[in-house]
Write a protein that holds these residues in place. Sequence first.
Motif, PDB file in Angstrom:
ATOM      1  N   PRO A   1     -29.856 -43.312 -29.958  1.00 22.68           N
ATOM      2  CA  PRO A   1     -29.761 -42.303 -28.891  1.00 22.68           C
ATOM      3  C   PRO A   1     -29.443 -42.886 -27.519  1.00 22.68           C
ATOM      4  N   ALA A   2     -30.030 -44.032 -27.193  1.00 21.76           N
ATOM      5  CA  ALA A   2     -29.826 -44.598 -25.860  1.00 21.76           C
ATOM      6  C   ALA A   2     -28.370 -44.968 -25.596  1.00 21.76           C
ATOM      7  N   GLY A   3     -27.600 -45.171 -26.657  1.00 20.03           N
ATOM      8  CA  GLY A   3     -26.208 -45.563 -26.479  1.00 20.03           C
ATOM      9  C   GLY A   3     -25.286 -44.434 -26.085  1.00 20.03           C
ATOM     10  N   VAL A   4     -25.662 -43.206 -26.368  1.00 17.64           N
ATOM     11  CA  VAL A   4     -24.798 -42.057 -26.069  1.00 17.64           C
ATOM     12  C   VAL A   4     -24.621 -41.949 -24.553  1.00 17.64           C
ATOM     13  N   GLY A   5     -23.390 -41.869 -24.114  1.00 20.27           N
ATOM     14  CA  GLY A   5     -23.108 -41.795 -22.691  1.00 20.27           C
ATOM     15  C   GLY A   5     -22.743 -43.126 -22.073  1.00 20.27           C
ATOM     16  N   ALA A   6     -22.802 -44.225 -22.849  1.00 21.29           N
ATOM     17  CA  ALA A   6     -22.408 -45.526 -22.315  1.00 21.29           C
ATOM     18  C   ALA A   6     -20.915 -45.581 -22.022  1.00 21.29           C
ATOM     19  N   ALA A   7     -20.140 -44.727 -22.670  1.00 25.79           N
ATOM     20  CA  ALA A   7     -18.708 -44.661 -22.404  1.00 25.79           C
ATOM     21  C   ALA A   7     -18.205 -43.270 -22.775  1.00 25.79           C
ATOM     22  N   TYR A   8     -17.294 -42.761 -21.979  1.00 22.26           N
ATOM     23  CA  TYR A   8     -16.719 -41.439 -22.250  1.00 22.26           C
ATOM     24  C   TYR A   8     -15.442 -41.264 -21.434  1.00 22.26           C
ATOM     25  N   LEU A   9     -14.681 -40.260 -21.803  1.00 26.63           N
ATOM     26  CA  LEU A   9     -13.510 -39.839 -21.044  1.00 26.63           C
ATOM     27  C   LEU A   9     -13.825 -38.556 -20.292  1.00 26.63           C
ATOM     28  N   GLU A  10     -13.234 -38.402 -19.116  1.00 24.09           N
ATOM     29  CA  GLU A  10     -13.141 -37.092 -18.475  1.00 24.09           C
ATOM     30  C   GLU A  10     -11.677 -36.707 -18.539  1.00 24.09           C
ATOM     31  N   MET A  11     -11.413 -35.542 -19.135  1.00 21.17           N
ATOM     32  CA  MET A  11     -10.039 -35.164 -19.460  1.00 21.17           C
ATOM     33  C   MET A  11      -9.882 -33.652 -19.439  1.00 21.17           C
ATOM     34  N   PRO A  12      -8.653 -33.155 -19.330  1.00 23.38           N
ATOM     35  CA  PRO A  12      -8.451 -31.705 -19.405  1.00 23.38           C
ATOM     36  C   PRO A  12      -8.976 -31.164 -20.728  1.00 23.38           C
ATOM     37  N   ASP A  13      -9.521 -29.950 -20.690  1.00 24.97           N
ATOM     38  CA  ASP A  13     -10.022 -29.325 -21.906  1.00 24.97           C
ATOM     39  C   ASP A  13      -8.881 -29.146 -22.907  1.00 24.97           C
ATOM     40  N   PHE A  14      -9.225 -28.997 -24.159  1.00 28.12           N
ATOM     41  CA  PHE A  14      -8.230 -28.941 -25.230  1.00 28.12           C
ATOM     42  C   PHE A  14      -8.720 -27.994 -26.306  1.00 28.12           C
ATOM     43  N   ASP A  15      -7.815 -27.569 -27.175  1.00 26.07           N
ATOM     44  CA  ASP A  15      -8.195 -26.617 -28.222  1.00 26.07           C
ATOM     45  C   ASP A  15      -7.699 -27.022 -29.602  1.00 26.07           C
ATOM     46  N   GLY A  16      -7.419 -28.292 -29.789  1.00 25.39           N
ATOM     47  CA  GLY A  16      -6.961 -28.756 -31.091  1.00 25.39           C
ATOM     48  C   GLY A  16      -6.383 -30.145 -30.961  1.00 25.39           C
TER      49      GLY A  16
ATOM     50  N   ARG B   1     -11.185 -42.882 -17.549  1.00 25.33           N
ATOM     51  CA  ARG B   1     -12.098 -43.655 -18.384  1.00 25.33           C
ATOM     52  C   ARG B   1     -13.365 -44.040 -17.624  1.00 25.33           C
ATOM     53  N   HIS B   2     -14.501 -43.864 -18.298  1.00 24.22           N
ATOM     54  CA  HIS B   2     -15.795 -44.237 -17.737  1.00 24.22           C
ATOM     55  C   HIS B   2     -16.549 -45.031 -18.806  1.00 24.22           C
ATOM     56  N   GLY B   3     -17.125 -46.170 -18.435  1.00 22.35           N
ATOM     57  CA  GLY B   3     -17.861 -46.930 -19.439  1.00 22.35           C
ATOM     58  C   GLY B   3     -18.462 -48.199 -18.886  1.00 22.35           C
ATOM     59  N   GLU B   4     -19.434 -48.715 -19.611  1.00 17.99           N
ATOM     60  CA  GLU B   4     -20.040 -49.999 -19.300  1.00 17.99           C
ATOM     61  C   GLU B   4     -20.505 -50.636 -20.601  1.00 17.99           C
ATOM     62  N   HIS B   5     -20.479 -51.962 -20.614  1.00 21.73           N
ATOM     63  CA  HIS B   5     -20.932 -52.683 -21.799  1.00 21.73           C
ATOM     64  C   HIS B   5     -22.432 -52.534 -21.961  1.00 21.73           C
ATOM     65  N   ARG B   6     -22.883 -52.390 -23.222  1.00 19.98           N
ATOM     66  CA  ARG B   6     -24.314 -52.305 -23.525  1.00 19.98           C
ATOM     67  C   ARG B   6     -24.767 -53.617 -24.159  1.00 19.98           C
ATOM     68  N   PRO B   7     -25.181 -54.587 -23.355  1.00 21.09           N
ATOM     69  CA  PRO B   7     -25.602 -55.867 -23.942  1.00 21.09           C
ATOM     70  C   PRO B   7     -26.848 -55.740 -24.799  1.00 21.09           C
ATOM     71  N   HIS B   8     -27.596 -54.649 -24.602  1.00 20.45           N
ATOM     72  CA  HIS B   8     -28.828 -54.441 -25.367  1.00 20.45           C
ATOM     73  C   HIS B   8     -28.601 -53.602 -26.614  1.00 20.45           C
ATOM     74  N   ALA B   9     -27.348 -53.277 -26.909  1.00 23.99           N
ATOM     75  CA  ALA B   9     -27.074 -52.415 -28.065  1.00 23.99           C
ATOM     76  C   ALA B   9     -27.581 -53.076 -29.336  1.00 23.99           C
ATOM     77  N   PRO B  10     -28.466 -52.431 -30.067  1.00 19.36           N
ATOM     78  CA  PRO B  10     -29.040 -53.066 -31.261  1.00 19.36           C
ATOM     79  C   PRO B  10     -28.085 -53.060 -32.437  1.00 19.36           C
ATOM     80  N   HIS B  11     -28.311 -53.973 -33.357  1.00 19.96           N
ATOM     81  CA  HIS B  11     -27.625 -53.977 -34.650  1.00 19.96           C
ATOM     82  C   HIS B  11     -28.647 -53.578 -35.703  1.00 19.96           C
TER      83      HIS B  11
END
Length: 224
Positions: free
Chosen positions: A179-194, A207-217
């Motif tokens: 759960p903690a990883g959601v939102g670490a990277a995403y796009l902001e873009m025009p809405d779309f329908d397909g 583009r929006h994002g940052e590296h998650r050095p704590h991301a677990p395996h």
Amino acid sequence: MIAAPDPARPVRPGWVRVDCHLHTVASGDSVMTLDQLAERVAAQRIDVVCLTEHNHLAASAEELSRAVGARVVPGEEIRTGSGELIGLFLTERVPYVLPARAVVERIRAQGGLVCAPHPYDPLRNGVGAALDAMCAAGWIDAIEVFNAKIPDPEHNQAALRTARAHGLPGTVGSDAHDPAGVGAAYLEMPDFDGPRSFLAALHQAERHGEHRPHAPHFGPGLRR
């Protein structure tokens, strides 16, 4: 350039915030349930998630969107003979370990899009050196140009250079398995329908994002 994530900042009218690559427990190496995804999506103000389970199609867009409380694009991260590809806007599961060309054909036959995730990260099974030829052959619709779990920024930059060389749009994904990883990277873009309008909107995406050095395996030997 990629901007840092800032969920508190409003998205411009007519645009949406999209995480193009993440996983739930259905992938086998993720600890995130759909309920946890729903909570995190709401907290991070993500409008759309591409649910890209490993070699598995979770459910229909309508079923997943109801469960998550946000729009879901059904997808699958598929192991091919040449490395992993992502199919988006899928309605049927694509079998794994087929030749890459057969996987592309099966994705396209159902109106889906083909994305190359983390192509140059040596810790993940991307298509690597085969990407350039796949793009030249017209097999690839989009390339993941930022993955929040890749530690070396050069591997993301190499993907961006390949996308630009072939005139292809880039996607961005948290590749979250928790759960903690959601939102670490995403796009902001025009809405779309397909799929077609999604592909067109990608060309305008921010583009929006940052590296998650704590991301677990998760799990022995898993390097997701």
